[in-house]
Scaffold this motif. Sequence first.
Motif, PDB file in Angstrom:
ATOM      1  N   LYS A 256       0.784  -1.126  -0.050  1.00  0.00           N
ATOM      2  CA  LYS A 256      -0.177  -0.065  -0.022  1.00  0.00           C
ATOM      3  C   LYS A 256       0.939   1.238  -0.023  1.00  0.00           C
ATOM      4  O   LYS A 256       2.027   1.261   0.011  1.00  0.00           O
ATOM      5  CB  LYS A 256      -0.890   0.017   1.183  1.00  0.00           C
ATOM      6  CG  LYS A 256      -1.761  -1.195   1.191  1.00  0.00           C
ATOM      7  CD  LYS A 256      -2.923  -0.768   0.197  1.00  0.00           C
ATOM      8  CE  LYS A 256      -4.021  -1.731   0.129  1.00  0.00           C
ATOM      9  NZ  LYS A 256      -5.072  -1.616  -0.983  1.00  0.00           N
ATOM     10  N   LEU A 319      -8.099   0.691   3.075  1.00  0.00           N
ATOM     11  CA  LEU A 319      -7.887  -0.420   3.467  1.00  0.00           C
ATOM     12  C   LEU A 319      -9.072  -1.369   3.612  1.00  0.00           C
ATOM     13  O   LEU A 319     -10.028  -0.767   4.105  1.00  0.00           O
ATOM     14  CB  LEU A 319      -7.076  -0.551   4.570  1.00  0.00           C
ATOM     15  CG  LEU A 319      -5.674   0.330   4.703  1.00  0.00           C
ATOM     16  CD1 LEU A 319      -5.214   0.516   6.033  1.00  0.00           C
ATOM     17  CD2 LEU A 319      -4.656  -0.293   3.755  1.00  0.00           C
ATOM     18  N   GLU A 323      -6.947  -6.057   6.088  1.00  0.00           N
ATOM     19  CA  GLU A 323      -5.569  -5.159   6.093  1.00  0.00           C
ATOM     20  C   GLU A 323      -5.562  -4.348   7.269  1.00  0.00           C
ATOM     21  O   GLU A 323      -4.289  -4.154   7.597  1.00  0.00           O
ATOM     22  CB  GLU A 323      -5.844  -4.181   4.577  1.00  0.00           C
ATOM     23  CG  GLU A 323      -5.385  -5.148   3.302  1.00  0.00           C
ATOM     24  CD  GLU A 323      -5.900  -4.290   2.074  1.00  0.00           C
ATOM     25  OE1 GLU A 323      -5.276  -5.030   1.075  1.00  0.00           O
ATOM     26  OE2 GLU A 323      -6.541  -3.310   2.029  1.00  0.00           O
TER      27      GLU A 323
ATOM     28  N   ASP B 124      -0.128   2.722  -6.557  1.00  0.00           N
ATOM     29  CA  ASP B 124       0.128   2.147  -5.325  1.00  0.00           C
ATOM     30  C   ASP B 124       1.125   2.953  -4.325  1.00  0.00           C
ATOM     31  O   ASP B 124       1.232   2.435  -3.062  1.00  0.00           O
ATOM     32  CB  ASP B 124       0.661   0.703  -5.102  1.00  0.00           C
ATOM     33  CG  ASP B 124       0.041  -0.182  -6.247  1.00  0.00           C
ATOM     34  OD1 ASP B 124      -1.233   0.259  -6.178  1.00  0.00           O
ATOM     35  OD2 ASP B 124       0.335  -1.009  -6.894  1.00  0.00           O
ATOM     36  N   THR B 127      -2.795   8.049  -2.692  1.00  0.00           N
ATOM     37  CA  THR B 127      -4.168   8.159  -2.619  1.00  0.00           C
ATOM     38  C   THR B 127      -4.651   8.701  -3.694  1.00  0.00           C
ATOM     39  O   THR B 127      -4.145   9.780  -4.246  1.00  0.00           O
ATOM     40  CB  THR B 127      -4.521   8.352  -1.360  1.00  0.00           C
ATOM     41  OG1 THR B 127      -4.311  10.089  -1.294  1.00  0.00           O
ATOM     42  CG2 THR B 127      -4.088   7.676  -0.074  1.00  0.00           C
TER      43      THR B 127
END
Lengths: 335, 187
Positions: A256, A319, A323, B124, B127
């Motif tokens: 992420k 998320l 997660e 990734d 945001t």
Amino acid sequence: VKACYNRALPLLAFFLLTGCAGWQSALDAHGASAISIKQLIILIVLACSVVWMLVMMALIAALRRGRTEQHWPKLDSRHERGMSGIVIAATVVTTVVIGGFTVASFFTTRALSAAGPDDLTIRVGGSQWWWNVEYVDPQPERSFRTANEIHIPVGRNVRFQLEGDDVIHSFWVPSLAGKQDLIPGRPNELSIRAEHEGVYRGQCAEFCGLQHAHMAFLVIADSQDAFNSWADAQRQSAVAASDAEAAAGHDAFLAKACASCHTIRGTSASGTTGPDLTHVGSRKYIAAGLFETSRGSLAAWIADPQTLKPGNNMPMVPLTADELRSISAYMANLK
Amino acid sequence: MRINLVLVAFAMTLVSCQREERDLRLDPPLSAALDKVALMSNGIAGAPPEAYFALDRPYESNAYDLSQGKRLYSWFGCKSCHGDGQGGIGPSFLDGWWYYGPEMVSIFASIRDGRPHGMPAFRDKMTTEQIWQLAGYVQTIGAYSAKTAAPGRDDDKQTRPAENRAPAAKLFDQGPKPVHLDQGPTP
């Protein structure tokens, strides 16, 4: 009304006195420079109190004197000379008192700047709204980075190199030393020596934006041995995930957006925009003094940082529930 | 009559109390909706999602979003290829020429999905909201027309015109001698 006063006065006195103790109070001094500043404050307050009492007594005496003609001052030369004597004496006393304050503050200031040789250098960067802490060692591999929590050995001179990373902040640990500004592009220095072991709270003391009030940090003064073992632990890379959930959190963290701003040494996460998270689970607080560190508070923070600390630079990363659960387990695991 | 004038003047001063709204927390459903841009099949131009217009296009005109975009520009390493906007390894934003068009959706798609010849995808790493903020800032650097909003100033050396000065406008000014010999009257 009187009963109300009787109850309110002790309460007021209590509130005033509570300001004198605690882990963030200039009157609860535990650092070399904070102690000299406190002595100077007490000297000046006491001297000024005495002067104020004397002036008030003279004023009351003058007001209470009779107002009939027999009490008026006699304006012959003998009395006038007496009155000039009083004026001269008051002027001399004022000059001596102010001169005394000047000398006392000169010696205090000299004590603050002459700290002696340094045993440790710590570079502190102020960002909106957290503290980036770098322990600088002549051997580069022994330098390390942490955030919002500074450990120092007790009885040693520690040199803080302070610089703002975005706007002007101010580094203030009232129990240990006076304030020093962090200015972008202009490094400032501050020497601190903690005389007693303890946990001291510090706070940004220069308005720096929306979350200025939530920009706190801790200074923890330990014995030299405890400090050394803490520093050795901090130099290590992050511990491996202890269970399957934390391992899943490790993978989610790297996949992420987290990894593009945060560093976890020992993994591929190497962003420098946010705080170093290598040992985040070992710190007492997260988000610059906002919450005590726990898995729950970490999860709450990651889930919605903009509600807990509006305007800070951590975005809400989308998320899934799994997660979020595994990343918070991984964070709490990073002791 | 005079009292009315005073009242009007008072009301006018109250108007100045209204300050620009800062949307600090973008609701997750809105953020998900903003990700759904409709691009043309060649990846150039297209339409932003409905949500973008519902928000009144903040990323082009909101000073706070532009300022955040400016921070993201340095935090995410844009400088290493695009410099301060003058270009380097990557193309310049100041010359008024956009390989993939000057629309917000194109810039958004370039950042999110990457482009051939070295532009990485930030899907990734950032945001959706951050990508929009950065796209708004990038568009501002090389704008054809001046905006009323501008990102915050900083103490860095000034190497190019300020973001709200529309540096590309003069490049496309017909004038006596055009900067680009092959350019049309307006882009």
